[in-house]
Write a protein that holds these residues in place. Sequence first.
Motif, PDB file in Angstrom:
ATOM      1  N   MET A   1      45.969 -31.110  -6.335  1.00  0.00           N
ATOM      2  CA  MET A   1      46.802 -30.024  -5.792  1.00  0.00           C
ATOM      3  C   MET A   1      48.214 -30.524  -5.522  1.00  0.00           C
ATOM      4  N   GLU A   2      48.287 -31.677  -4.868  1.00  0.00           N
ATOM      5  CA  GLU A   2      49.592 -32.249  -4.530  1.00  0.00           C
ATOM      6  C   GLU A   2      50.346 -32.661  -5.795  1.00  0.00           C
ATOM      7  N   LEU A   3      49.644 -33.261  -6.737  1.00  0.00           N
ATOM      8  CA  LEU A   3      50.254 -33.744  -7.971  1.00  0.00           C
ATOM      9  C   LEU A   3      50.812 -32.594  -8.810  1.00  0.00           C
ATOM     10  N   THR A   4      50.014 -31.567  -9.041  1.00  0.00           N
ATOM     11  CA  THR A   4      50.485 -30.456  -9.866  1.00  0.00           C
ATOM     12  C   THR A   4      51.643 -29.713  -9.201  1.00  0.00           C
ATOM     13  N   SER A   5      51.595 -29.592  -7.883  1.00  0.00           N
ATOM     14  CA  SER A   5      52.708 -28.950  -7.171  1.00  0.00           C
ATOM     15  C   SER A   5      53.996 -29.742  -7.345  1.00  0.00           C
ATOM     16  N   LYS A   6      53.900 -31.073  -7.210  1.00  0.00           N
ATOM     17  CA  LYS A   6      55.092 -31.920  -7.379  1.00  0.00           C
ATOM     18  C   LYS A   6      55.638 -31.860  -8.807  1.00  0.00           C
ATOM     19  N   ILE A   7      54.736 -31.878  -9.767  1.00  0.00           N
ATOM     20  CA  ILE A   7      55.173 -31.806 -11.172  1.00  0.00           C
ATOM     21  C   ILE A   7      55.885 -30.484 -11.424  1.00  0.00           C
ATOM     22  N   ASN A   8      55.280 -29.379 -10.969  1.00  0.00           N
ATOM     23  CA  ASN A   8      55.917 -28.072 -11.140  1.00  0.00           C
ATOM     24  C   ASN A   8      57.312 -28.063 -10.530  1.00  0.00           C
ATOM     25  N   LYS A   9      57.452 -28.601  -9.317  1.00  0.00           N
ATOM     26  CA  LYS A   9      58.759 -28.609  -8.637  1.00  0.00           C
ATOM     27  C   LYS A   9      59.772 -29.450  -9.396  1.00  0.00           C
ATOM     28  N   LYS A  10      59.365 -30.612  -9.880  1.00  0.00           N
ATOM     29  CA  LYS A  10      60.302 -31.473 -10.607  1.00  0.00           C
ATOM     30  C   LYS A  10      60.840 -30.790 -11.868  1.00  0.00           C
ATOM     31  N   PHE A  11      59.982 -30.016 -12.524  1.00  0.00           N
ATOM     32  CA  PHE A  11      60.403 -29.309 -13.737  1.00  0.00           C
ATOM     33  C   PHE A  11      61.062 -27.964 -13.426  1.00  0.00           C
ATOM     34  N   GLY A  12      61.089 -27.578 -12.144  1.00  0.00           N
ATOM     35  CA  GLY A  12      61.671 -26.288 -11.773  1.00  0.00           C
ATOM     36  C   GLY A  12      60.736 -25.134 -12.058  1.00  0.00           C
ATOM     37  N   LEU A  13      59.434 -25.409 -12.115  1.00  0.00           N
ATOM     38  CA  LEU A  13      58.459 -24.407 -12.516  1.00  0.00           C
ATOM     39  C   LEU A  13      57.454 -24.039 -11.423  1.00  0.00           C
ATOM     40  N   SER A  14      57.787 -24.301 -10.174  1.00  0.00           N
ATOM     41  CA  SER A  14      56.882 -23.865  -9.113  1.00  0.00           C
ATOM     42  C   SER A  14      57.016 -22.359  -8.971  1.00  0.00           C
ATOM     43  N   SER A  15      56.016 -21.724  -8.417  1.00  0.00           N
ATOM     44  CA  SER A  15      56.073 -20.259  -8.281  1.00  0.00           C
ATOM     45  C   SER A  15      57.257 -19.846  -7.416  1.00  0.00           C
ATOM     46  N   ASP A  16      57.561 -20.608  -6.369  1.00  0.00           N
ATOM     47  CA  ASP A  16      58.712 -20.304  -5.504  1.00  0.00           C
ATOM     48  C   ASP A  16      60.028 -20.417  -6.270  1.00  0.00           C
ATOM     49  N   GLN A  17      60.168 -21.469  -7.063  1.00  0.00           N
ATOM     50  CA  GLN A  17      61.398 -21.662  -7.822  1.00  0.00           C
ATOM     51  C   GLN A  17      61.589 -20.547  -8.856  1.00  0.00           C
ATOM     52  N   ILE A  18      60.522 -20.148  -9.500  1.00  0.00           N
ATOM     53  CA  ILE A  18      60.624 -19.077 -10.498  1.00  0.00           C
ATOM     54  C   ILE A  18      60.956 -17.754  -9.820  1.00  0.00           C
ATOM     55  N   ASP A  19      60.370 -17.515  -8.657  1.00  0.00           N
ATOM     56  CA  ASP A  19      60.661 -16.274  -7.919  1.00  0.00           C
ATOM     57  C   ASP A  19      62.136 -16.151  -7.558  1.00  0.00           C
ATOM     58  N   GLU A  20      62.834 -17.272  -7.374  1.00  0.00           N
ATOM     59  CA  GLU A  20      64.241 -17.266  -6.987  1.00  0.00           C
ATOM     60  C   GLU A  20      65.189 -17.030  -8.171  1.00  0.00           C
ATOM     61  N   LEU A  21      64.674 -17.074  -9.395  1.00  0.00           N
ATOM     62  CA  LEU A  21      65.520 -16.909 -10.580  1.00  0.00           C
ATOM     63  C   LEU A  21      65.897 -15.449 -10.781  1.00  0.00           C
ATOM     64  N   ASP A  22      66.962 -15.236 -11.553  1.00  0.00           N
ATOM     65  CA  ASP A  22      67.337 -13.867 -11.880  1.00  0.00           C
ATOM     66  C   ASP A  22      66.255 -13.253 -12.771  1.00  0.00           C
ATOM     67  N   THR A  23      66.219 -11.955 -12.821  1.00  0.00           N
ATOM     68  CA  THR A  23      65.154 -11.224 -13.502  1.00  0.00           C
ATOM     69  C   THR A  23      65.010 -11.621 -14.967  1.00  0.00           C
ATOM     70  N   GLU A  24      66.122 -11.748 -15.675  1.00  0.00           N
ATOM     71  CA  GLU A  24      66.067 -12.074 -17.101  1.00  0.00           C
ATOM     72  C   GLU A  24      65.517 -13.483 -17.330  1.00  0.00           C
ATOM     73  N   THR A  25      65.985 -14.452 -16.558  1.00  0.00           N
ATOM     74  CA  THR A  25      65.505 -15.828 -16.696  1.00  0.00           C
ATOM     75  C   THR A  25      64.020 -15.894 -16.371  1.00  0.00           C
ATOM     76  N   LYS A  26      63.623 -15.215 -15.314  1.00  0.00           N
ATOM     77  CA  LYS A  26      62.215 -15.177 -14.916  1.00  0.00           C
ATOM     78  C   LYS A  26      61.366 -14.579 -16.049  1.00  0.00           C
ATOM     79  N   ARG A  27      61.848 -13.496 -16.640  1.00  0.00           N
ATOM     80  CA  ARG A  27      61.117 -12.835 -17.731  1.00  0.00           C
ATOM     81  C   ARG A  27      60.949 -13.789 -18.915  1.00  0.00           C
ATOM     82  N   ILE A  28      62.025 -14.464 -19.282  1.00  0.00           N
ATOM     83  CA  ILE A  28      61.983 -15.402 -20.409  1.00  0.00           C
ATOM     84  C   ILE A  28      60.996 -16.528 -20.133  1.00  0.00           C
ATOM     85  N   LEU A  29      61.079 -17.098 -18.945  1.00  0.00           N
ATOM     86  CA  LEU A  29      60.175 -18.202 -18.592  1.00  0.00           C
ATOM     87  C   LEU A  29      58.720 -17.767 -18.594  1.00  0.00           C
TER      88      LEU A  29
END
Length: 169
Positions: free
Chosen positions: A48-76
Amino acid sequence: MIPTTIEELDQIKKECTKLVNKRASASGLVAVIPVPGLDVGADVGIMMELTSKINKKFGLSSDQIDELDTETKRILMMIISSLGAELAGKLITKELVVQLLKKVGVKVATKASVKFVPIIGQAAAAGISFGAMKLLGRSHVEECYKICKKYIEDQQQEQVSEFETVSSK
């Protein structure tokens, strides 16, 4: 934040691979302790801790994606779903990690049964635990890498197309 260059992406991949190796080693060490269930509980927590850290380092955590603009979020989200990513962009829960560990379930079951054989069994359990954690961790790093690489390439292609459109006028 999502990496913007392949060089930055490669550096993040290298950092995450080191992190996976460290966590896999920790998992292997816990597997040596002959207490029923301790290693599985530890593996869930470590993963759990490892996957969360990996997601954050790549900018792909659910929180980080939620903060993106709508178009970027859609593309990702389109890239994530098209690649069949299991953990990127998602809230990492115990249930999600348990599902992943079940995918390597034969190894986990083998680890549980061999660990009570003195010395050799404990060493085998440690090796199985290390290998399973390393496999899961590295596959998640690769998954995140592919997502970000596709995103970067798409953004670069879009910039080239815009430049060609402007310069042809």
